[in-house]
Design an enzyme around this catalytic site. Sequence first.
Site, short mmCIF file in Angstrom:
data_model
loop_
_atom_site.label_atom_id
_atom_site.label_comp_id
_atom_site.label_asym_id
_atom_site.label_seq_id
_atom_site.Cartn_x
_atom_site.Cartn_y
_atom_site.Cartn_z
N LYS A 181 43.15 60.26 13.73
CA LYS A 181 44.71 59.75 13.90
C LYS A 181 45.66 60.82 14.41
O LYS A 181 46.45 60.65 15.25
CB LYS A 181 44.95 59.15 12.45
CG LYS A 181 44.38 57.75 12.10
CD LYS A 181 44.89 56.72 12.68
CE LYS A 181 43.93 55.46 12.58
NZ LYS A 181 43.38 55.28 11.48
N GLU A 200 53.83 53.09 10.61
CA GLU A 200 53.47 52.15 9.47
C GLU A 200 51.87 52.90 8.96
O GLU A 200 51.39 53.63 9.85
CB GLU A 200 53.12 50.87 10.10
CG GLU A 200 51.64 50.92 10.98
CD GLU A 200 51.66 51.85 12.18
OE1 GLU A 200 52.65 52.17 12.70
OE2 GLU A 200 50.59 52.11 12.76
N SER A 248 34.75 58.68 13.00
CA SER A 248 36.10 58.77 13.21
C SER A 248 36.96 59.47 11.87
O SER A 248 37.89 59.95 12.06
CB SER A 248 36.63 57.40 13.24
OG SER A 248 36.12 56.60 12.24
C1 LIG Z 1 42.42 54.18 10.94
C2 LIG Z 1 40.94 54.47 11.17
C3 LIG Z 1 39.89 53.59 11.93
C4 LIG Z 1 40.51 52.46 12.49
O1 LIG Z 1 41.30 52.51 13.49
P1 LIG Z 1 41.17 52.66 15.27
O2 LIG Z 1 42.24 52.32 15.70
O3 LIG Z 1 40.16 51.46 15.46
O4 LIG Z 1 40.12 53.78 15.44
C5 LIG Z 1 38.73 54.23 11.94
N1 LIG Z 1 38.28 55.16 11.18
C6 LIG Z 1 39.23 55.82 10.43
C7 LIG Z 1 38.74 57.25 9.67
C8 LIG Z 1 40.48 55.68 10.43
O5 LIG Z 1 41.33 56.29 9.65
#
Ligand SMILES: *Cc1c(COP(=O)(O)O)cnc(C)c1O
Length: 406
Positions: free
Chosen positions: A92, A114, A381
């Site tokens: 993020k 948000e 992610s």
């Molecule tokens: C917010 C988040 C997501 C989902 O958001 P995307 O916009 O689809 O990437 C996925 N993995 C993590 C660790 C997150 O914090």
Amino acid sequence: MPRGITEPDNLGHFGPYGGMFVPETLMSPLKELAEQYDKVRRDAAFHKELDYYLRNFVGRPTPLYHAQRLSKELGATVYLKREDLCHTGAHKINNSLGQVLLARRMGKRRIIAETGAGQHGVATATVAAMFGLECVIYMGAVDMERQALNVSRMRRLGATVVSVTAGQQTLKEAINEAMRDWVTNVRETHYILGSVLGAHPYPMMVRDFQSVIGRETRRQILAAEQRVPTHIIACVGGGSNAIGIFYPFIKDKRVRLIGVEAGGDAIKPGHHAARFAGGRLGILQGTRTFVLQDADGQIQLTHSVSAGLDYAAVGPEHALLRDLKRAEYYHASDAEAMKAVNTLCRLEGILPALESAHAIAYAMKKRRSFKSRDLIIFNLSGRGDKDVQQMETWDATHLKDGAKKP
Ligand SMILES: *Cc1c(COP(=O)(O)O)cnc(C)c1O
């Protein structure tokens, strides 16, 4: 930056998707933002500044890690793109940083955002603190309870966290409140939206900031294996980590791009967040895309064990990529994701976020279909520290009495 096959027009349409479906009062701030973004995206000094902070503050480039024991488990060569190693623990911050630098150039002194699970709120509070900007984060009251750790991180970083008590008291209502704040305070305020959602220019701009993931991955995999991967697999909430790693590979038809949504506990209304499995064309919070809704167009409740995937709409560019058959979308259930968490912990010594675990879970289900020549990259992610409480609760309610933890 090289442009792909899915560029939006100047009103943000990705084919039949996207656009700017907002009240008149939001049109002029969005147009101003689109104009300013258009300037900086072609400005070498901006990119130099962004690269500096990505390297020295976020910790980029993140490693592309050869996961040897997971490779053996899946019967293919497997690499993990380690976005979990970014400062604050998820991808993020790539976007929050890009947008805060843009906000500074626009002379905005106040940042709002948000947040659902809290990762975007933490990333935004972090970059606002670094630049000494005022920061207000809107969060559903239910999410504040579920994600108490992240609420306390945001407050420690100096942000004001506003509890939103409307409706389901989760992400959708938090976005509504942030949009309301923006309309009222637009002169001094920039709204940092956290995924490839909302009205133009957000889906395009957030994608551009996240595509650093794919650009690094491309360089790293060519250096390590001298070929592009056969599969890239990422979880899809709004879709920003997925589009970030997909984007620099879109023109490469040899690479299968696979997005994994939250299958929850069943593909039945209210029990999942798999927009491509149970949704249809609709408009939510500024953009036209696949939306989970009932026959009257009322937005359905969603469910996922991972708060970051728990939203009723998907980013419009993903809808177009799916129409073009350039990307494929599947889903993994809560239970499959929990199993994948434990597998990655035990095999690789990595505790993944529940969101990221959905990508691994899909591949574990499809294990038999992989060939030994296959080269798979997962976008990891985020890290799972934020989710340990949720994982304990899941074990306590789903593992039979006396059964050993997996
Ligand atoms: C917010 C988040 C997501 C989902 O958001 P995307 O916009 O689809 O990437 C996925 N993995 C993590 C660790 C997150 O914090």
